[in-house]
Enzyme design. Structure first.
Site, PDB file in Angstrom:
ATOM      1  N   SER A  52       0.833  -1.051   0.082  1.00 14.83           N
ATOM      2  CA  SER A  52       0.012   0.067  -0.012  1.00 14.83           C
ATOM      3  C   SER A  52       0.797   1.109  -0.076  1.00 14.83           C
ATOM      4  CB  SER A  52      -1.126  -0.025   1.158  1.00 14.83           C
ATOM      5  OG  SER A  52      -1.803   0.968   1.102  1.00 14.83           O
TER       6      SER A  52
ATOM      7  N   GLU B 177     -10.150  -3.909  -5.513  1.00 14.39           N
ATOM      8  CA  GLU B 177      -9.575  -2.864  -4.941  1.00 14.39           C
ATOM      9  C   GLU B 177      -9.503  -1.862  -5.641  1.00 14.39           C
ATOM     10  OE1 GLU B 177      -5.503  -2.911  -3.283  1.00 14.39           O
ATOM     11  OE2 GLU B 177      -5.197  -4.979  -3.867  1.00 14.39           O
TER      12      GLU B 177
ATOM     13  N   HIS C  97      -7.504  -5.301  -0.643  1.00 18.29           N
ATOM     14  CA  HIS C  97      -6.553  -4.662  -0.343  1.00 18.29           C
ATOM     15  C   HIS C  97      -5.574  -5.374   0.750  1.00 18.29           C
ATOM     16  CE1 HIS C  97      -3.958  -0.993  -0.683  1.00 18.29           C
ATOM     17  NE2 HIS C  97      -4.037  -0.784   0.699  1.00 18.29           N
TER      18      HIS C  97
END
Length: 303
Positions: free
Chosen positions: A152, A247, A277
């Protein structure tokens, strides 16, 4: 049917709702995000040992599975939208990464926004990578192989660290792994719209909202150190991208894969059907997560 995947999605939706309720309480939001992977007791089990270390102002820790080679080292950069995430929240997941790869993992507690805006976190990660090349869990000694990895916002920082290492003419890592990386602050990924209705955790509006908190007023969103999509990947080491199909950041990976491959980088892109995610952190409860970590292990061992 109450499958592991459904339980993960329900868990993430509950976190998303609670995070919105805590929008003005940063400390509470940070504590909440540390529960991201806590869908089942098994996801919190640590395999092996962990050792805190400190160099200058950067808190870090080694996560070492039984039998891991201390001379093969992974710098791991955690996610959390550049404003949250912690060593403790990732410890169990990284123990499984160490187990799968046979390498030791150095987890870096880089400075977070909004207290420390860009490029503070990037500077910490670059410094941590240089330190890791010369130091292992057993003390001072050069790495036989060094890797970069993150998820991320941490995937963003892993790629940005790679670009900065190259620009600084420092030794490149043997390979890089980015899990669901955020690569484009300009908001150009079609999946921000096409996956908005299925993503259980990320609201597409978060990226523009994060610009003042993370980038501040002096950094352009298309700066390659902020948005690695716009970087130069010629001459870079092999890159593994793992991303879920459910996502909004899906196309941050697909577009980066295309861009880097066009520049001659050896890119492996894995799109996991129906996965949210950073689903890898839900191993061993979620079978797909364990499979994805096994693929990371194979990728690392090949390099």
């Amino acid at each position: 049917m109450n499958t592991p995947a459904k339980k993960v999605f329900d868990h993430l939706r509950a976190i998303s709702v609670r995070a919105f309720e805590l929008i003005h309480d940063l400390d509470a939001r940070r504590k909440l995000i540390d529960q991201y992977f806590c869908v089942h007791p098994s996801t919190s089990e640590i395999h092996g040992q962990w050792y805190p270390v400190k160099t200058d102002h950067i808190p870090m820790e080694w996560v070492v599975a039984d039998g891991a080679d201390p001379n093969r080292r992974i710098l791991y950069i955690h996610g959390g939208s550049w404003i949250s995430g912690s060593l403790a929240g990732y410890r169990a997941f990284l123990s499984r990464v160490s187990q799968a790869t046979g390498a030791v993992v150095l987890s870096v507690d880089y400075r977070l926004a909004p207290e420390h805006k860009f490029p503070a976190g990037l500077d910490d990660c670059t410094q941590a990578y240089q330190w890791m090349r010369e130091n292992g869990p057993d003390g001072k000694g050069p790495a036989l192989a060094a890797f970069l990895m993150g998820d991320s916002a941490g995937g963003n920082l892993a790629l940005a660290t790679l670009l900065k290492i190259k620009d600084s003419k420092l030794p490149l890592p043997a390979a890089v792994i980015a899990i669901s990386p955020a690569t484009d602050f300009t908001g150009g990924s079609p999946s921000l719209v096409s996956r908005a209705s299925v993503d259980p955790i990320i609201n597409p509006e978060i990226l523009p909202a994060l610009i003042p908190n993370y980038l501040g007023e002096y950094t352009e969103p298309n700066d390659p150190y902020a948005s690695p999509l716009f970087g130069d990947y010629s001459g870079m080491p092999p890159l593994l991208l793992q991303v879920g199909d459910a996502e909004v950041l899906l196309d941050d990976s697909t577009r980066l894969a295309k861009h880097a491959a066009e520049q001659g980088c050896d890119v492996t892109l894995e799109i996991w059907d129906g996965m949210p995610h950073v689903f890898q952190g839900f191993s061993p409860f979620l079978p797909e997560a364990s499979e994805a970590i096994a693929n990371i292990g194979k990728f690392i061992r090949q390099h």
